[in-house]
Scaffold this motif. Structure first.
Motif, short mmCIF file in Angstrom:
data_model
loop_
_atom_site.label_atom_id
_atom_site.label_comp_id
_atom_site.label_asym_id
_atom_site.label_seq_id
_atom_site.Cartn_x
_atom_site.Cartn_y
_atom_site.Cartn_z
N PRO A 102 0.83 -1.21 0.00
CA PRO A 102 0.00 0.00 0.00
C PRO A 102 0.87 1.26 0.00
CG PRO A 102 -0.48 -1.48 1.87
CD PRO A 102 0.83 -1.86 1.32
N ILE A 103 0.51 2.24 -0.84
CA ILE A 103 1.24 3.51 -0.91
C ILE A 103 0.22 4.65 -0.94
CG2 ILE A 103 2.86 4.93 -2.21
CD1 ILE A 103 4.00 2.40 -3.45
N PRO A 104 0.29 5.58 0.02
CA PRO A 104 -0.58 6.77 -0.04
C PRO A 104 0.01 7.76 -1.04
CG PRO A 104 0.82 6.89 1.88
CD PRO A 104 1.15 5.59 1.22
N ASN B 131 4.58 10.99 -3.35
CA ASN B 131 4.92 9.56 -3.25
C ASN B 131 4.81 8.81 -4.58
OD1 ASN B 131 5.58 9.66 -0.55
ND2 ASN B 131 3.59 8.96 0.17
N VAL B 132 4.85 9.55 -5.69
CA VAL B 132 4.86 8.90 -7.00
C VAL B 132 6.30 8.64 -7.42
CG1 VAL B 132 4.20 9.04 -9.43
CG2 VAL B 132 2.66 9.92 -7.66
N ASP C 201 6.66 5.64 5.88
CA ASP C 201 8.09 5.33 5.73
C ASP C 201 8.35 4.24 4.69
OD1 ASP C 201 7.04 3.18 7.04
OD2 ASP C 201 8.35 3.28 8.79
N GLY C 202 7.34 3.95 3.84
CA GLY C 202 7.53 2.94 2.80
C GLY C 202 8.12 3.53 1.52
N PRO C 203 8.24 2.71 0.48
CA PRO C 203 8.82 3.19 -0.78
C PRO C 203 7.83 4.08 -1.54
CG PRO C 203 7.99 0.97 -1.07
CD PRO C 203 7.80 1.30 0.39
N VAL C 204 8.38 4.98 -2.36
CA VAL C 204 7.51 5.69 -3.31
C VAL C 204 7.25 4.74 -4.48
CG1 VAL C 204 8.41 7.92 -2.62
CG2 VAL C 204 9.45 6.73 -4.57
N LEU C 205 6.28 5.08 -5.31
CA LEU C 205 5.85 4.15 -6.34
C LEU C 205 6.97 3.77 -7.29
CD1 LEU C 205 3.63 2.59 -7.82
CD2 LEU C 205 3.12 4.69 -9.09
N LEU C 206 7.69 4.75 -7.84
CA LEU C 206 8.72 4.45 -8.83
C LEU C 206 9.82 3.59 -8.24
CD1 LEU C 206 9.67 4.83 -11.72
CD2 LEU C 206 10.88 6.90 -10.99
N GLN C 207 10.19 3.86 -7.00
CA GLN C 207 11.22 3.05 -6.34
C GLN C 207 10.80 1.59 -6.26
OE1 GLN C 207 11.92 4.25 -2.29
NE2 GLN C 207 13.26 2.52 -1.84
N HIS C 208 9.55 1.37 -5.90
CA HIS C 208 9.06 -0.02 -5.81
C HIS C 208 9.02 -0.68 -7.18
CE1 HIS C 208 6.91 -3.47 -4.31
NE2 HIS C 208 5.94 -3.28 -5.20
#
Length: 640
Positions: free
Chosen positions: A206-208, A216-217, A228-235
């Motif tokens: 899940p990413i807000p 967070n894109v 504190d999770g990854p942003v979308l592009l990083q994932h």
């Protein structure tokens, strides 16, 4: 001076060529991730892709200028750029602010190459979403933070699961419109994980985010310090979503046979899985005949080895039969070959899927006639519950047993998405009506074989001095089918012919007494009667079948059960008004008052034959005249 200038130009050109080669080599070494965006209407799917392309600087200046101009004309983002317009290319999409077709975009970063499919959220275009999901490794499921999970969120997630996607990004979008609220995000994430727990996904991240503003894109949002999770592009750059080709057995569906001269016979296609090299042993999937690879031919020359995804032509050492629709496979890991199997089906057509109805089943390279023999259950897209059902409606998902006219080679879809998938084609309209994923063969089918019999259909008919035939009388209730069939049988019986009548009303007192008059039951009614008529024709009889049989598809199914020339469709053509006037059983009067439901010609359709073998127009003609014509027709063609 001229020599120096020419030398400098040559060095510059050589450097440019070297740079291009280095760039191409770099691109070839990058892994490729295919992903799609899906979810409900207006959750921001197109905007998210547009933001990704913009932030990774993959929009040219002229594209950006056009986007700014289109944003002023069609945009929904006020004074800001409407990134959705980058992928909503159809005029209808821009006018309505929705995605209709699947839009594919390629982009690349320093770490990975991507192909993204922007799929529509409208329920009407679910088939397009399934198309995009069929080749994807990962799905971004968008949810509007204000709305939470909706029906399409669940439906698209189930379809993604069925189509073999194992990695999900839950993009809780428009988080800015709820004040970047952590509680909202965590509640939606928990709801989704609870729903998707049994769908078999390997990862759910899940990413807000706010696709419109880029939070967070591709960059960490300063508005959500609690995340504190990854942003979308990083994932997307780091997720390991592709199965290793080395671990999957060799599968090579043959698309066509190349025979340009007497010395060359090759089998062309694309390797669906695994690897192959010169000298490797292979087996023809359906026949089991073995051989070895002699050459692997491509446009650029022969290869020593080829891998999954490569389009090649394979030459074998032996002259064995391998036609389109077959597969070359690894001898020690063969696919299943069966004519009955279970599959999950997503239904795309406004006309429901009906057990007993015949469809064309098309795989990667094969095409066969098929019948849905049993609808085991429908899958509820809200609860994932298995529900009893007699049909599948538009966008519904179910599990069915399928019988095909001749065996096909396949792998379970969970093991190979290429060789385990198929589509269903309507035989009349040629429209794609469903997509299927094979789960397993029905083992009981392997235990059933045709028993060779010494007394044949030909010998039975010869003893009776006639040719077997099935005269299929179709027409509205009250058209005169039963009257004509009865008179014809009397006349044939007097002349010494061996006949039998299957009448619609009579059969429903016994064989089909358990069936009603819904569309599903009408299909099963005709299927059973067709099988009985086939057995009677096998006994050498002239069979007269008098059934309304309102649907062309079922009459075609009955025809295909018989041998060539054995099925004779007789259209007893009486206008509706004349049938109502006759009304021999008083059924039209009751149906028109609403006392009888699903009555053909009143509230249930009748599809007249387009090319009947015999067309009887009854108005102004007596039954005896038409019977004389039928007897002459049969005699002229050697049936009696």
């Amino acid at each position: 001076m001229r020599n120096i200038a020419e030398q400098a130009l040559a060095e510059t050109q050589a450097a440019e060529v070297q740079d291009i080669r280095a760039y191409l080599a770099e691109q070839e070494n990058k892994t490729l991730l295919r992903f799609l965006t899906c979810g409900s209407v207006d959750d921001g799917k197109s905007t998210l892709i547009g933001r990704l392309l913009y932030d990774t600087k993959l929009i040219f200046e002229d594209q950006l200028a056009a986007l700014e101009r289109d944003s002023r004309k069609h945009g929904t983002a006020g004074e800001d750029i409407d990134f959705a317009l980058l992928v909503d290319g159809l005029e209808a999409e821009r006018e309505q602010g929705i995605t209709i077709d699947v839009a594919y975009r390629f982009f690349s970063t320093s770490k990975r190459k991507f192909i993204v499919a922007d799929t529509p959220g409208h329920e009407q275009y679910t088939r397009n979403m399934a198309t995009g999901a069929s080749t994807a490794d990962l799905a971004i499921v968008l949810v509007d933070a204000r709305q939470g999970m909706l029906v399409q969120t669940r439906r698209h997630s189930i379809i993604a699961s069925l189509l073999g996607i194992r990695h999900i990004v839950l993009a809780v979008n428009k988080i800015d419109l709820v004040g970047f609220d952590q509680t909202v995000f965590e509640r939606i994430a928990a709801d989704y994980k609870a729903f998707a727990g049994n769908l078999g996904f390997e990862s759910i991240v899940p990413i807000p985010m706010s696709a419109r503003y880029g939070d967070n894109v591709t960059r960490v949002s300063e508005h959500m310090p609690w995340y504190d999770g990854p942003v979308l592009l990083q994932h997307l750059e780091t997720v390991d979503a592709q199965p290793s080709a080395e671990n999957r057995p060799f599968r090579f569906p043959v698309q066509y046979v190349l025979r340009p001269n007497l010395d060359f016979r090759g089998f062309a296609g694309t390797i669906a899985s695994g690897t192959i090299a010169e000298g490797d042993p292979v087996v023809v999937a359906k026949s089991g005949k073995p051989s070895r690879v002699k050459r692997i031919v491509t446009y650029d020359g022969d290869l020593k080895q080829a891998v999954e995804g490569q389009a090649v032509t394979i030459m074998l050492e032996d002259e064995i039969e391998v036609s389109r629709g077959n597969m070359l496979v690894a001898p020690d890991a063969r696919p299943q070959v069966a004519d009955q199997f279970q599959a999950k089906i997503i239904w795309f057509n406004e006309h429901a899927l009906l057990p007993g109805r015949s469809y064309l089943l098309r795989t990667e390279t094969d095409q066969v006639n098929s019948t849905i023999t049993e609808l085991k259950y429908r899958i509820n897209v809200n609860s994932f519950a298995h529900e009893a059902a007699k049909s599948l409606e538009l966008n519904e998902v179910g599990v069915c047993n399928i019988s095909v006219q001749s065996p096909i080679a396949f792998d379970p879809f969970g093991e190979n998405r290429t060789t385990g998938a198929f589509v269903l084609i309507d035989r009349l309209t040629n429209a794609t009506v469903g997509a299927g994923m094979i789960t397993h063969s029905l083992r009981r089918a392997a235990n059933i074989h045709w028993q060779a019999l010494d007394v044949t259909k030909h010998s039975r008919a010869e003893q009776k001095h006639q040719k077997p035939a099935v005269l299929w009388f179709t027409g509205l209730s009250g058209s005169g089918k039963s009257t004509i069939a009865n008179l014809l049988e009397k006349k044939l019986h007097v002349s010494g012919r061996h006949t039998y009548i299957l009448d619609g009303d009579n059969v429903r007192h016994g064989l089909n007494r358990d069936l009603g008059f819904t569309e599903e039951d009408r299909v099963e009614n005709i299927r059973r009667v067709g099988e009985v008529a086939r057995l009677m024709a096998d006994a050498g009889l002239i069979v007269l079948v008098s059934f309304i049989s309102p649907f062309r598809a079922e009459r075609r199914m009955a025809r295909e059960l018989m041998e060539e020339g054995e099925f004779i469709e007789v259209f007893v053509d009486t206008p509706f008004e004349e049938c109502v006037k006759r009304d021999p059983k008083g059924l039209y009067a009751r149906a028109l008052k609403g006392e009888i439901k699903n009555f053909t010609g009143v509230d249930s359709p009748y599809e007249p034959p387009e090319q009947a073998d015999i067309h009887l127009q009854t108005v102004g003609r007596s039954p005896e005249e038409m019977v004389d014509y039928l007897e002459d027709w049969l005699r002229e063609r050697g049936y009696c």
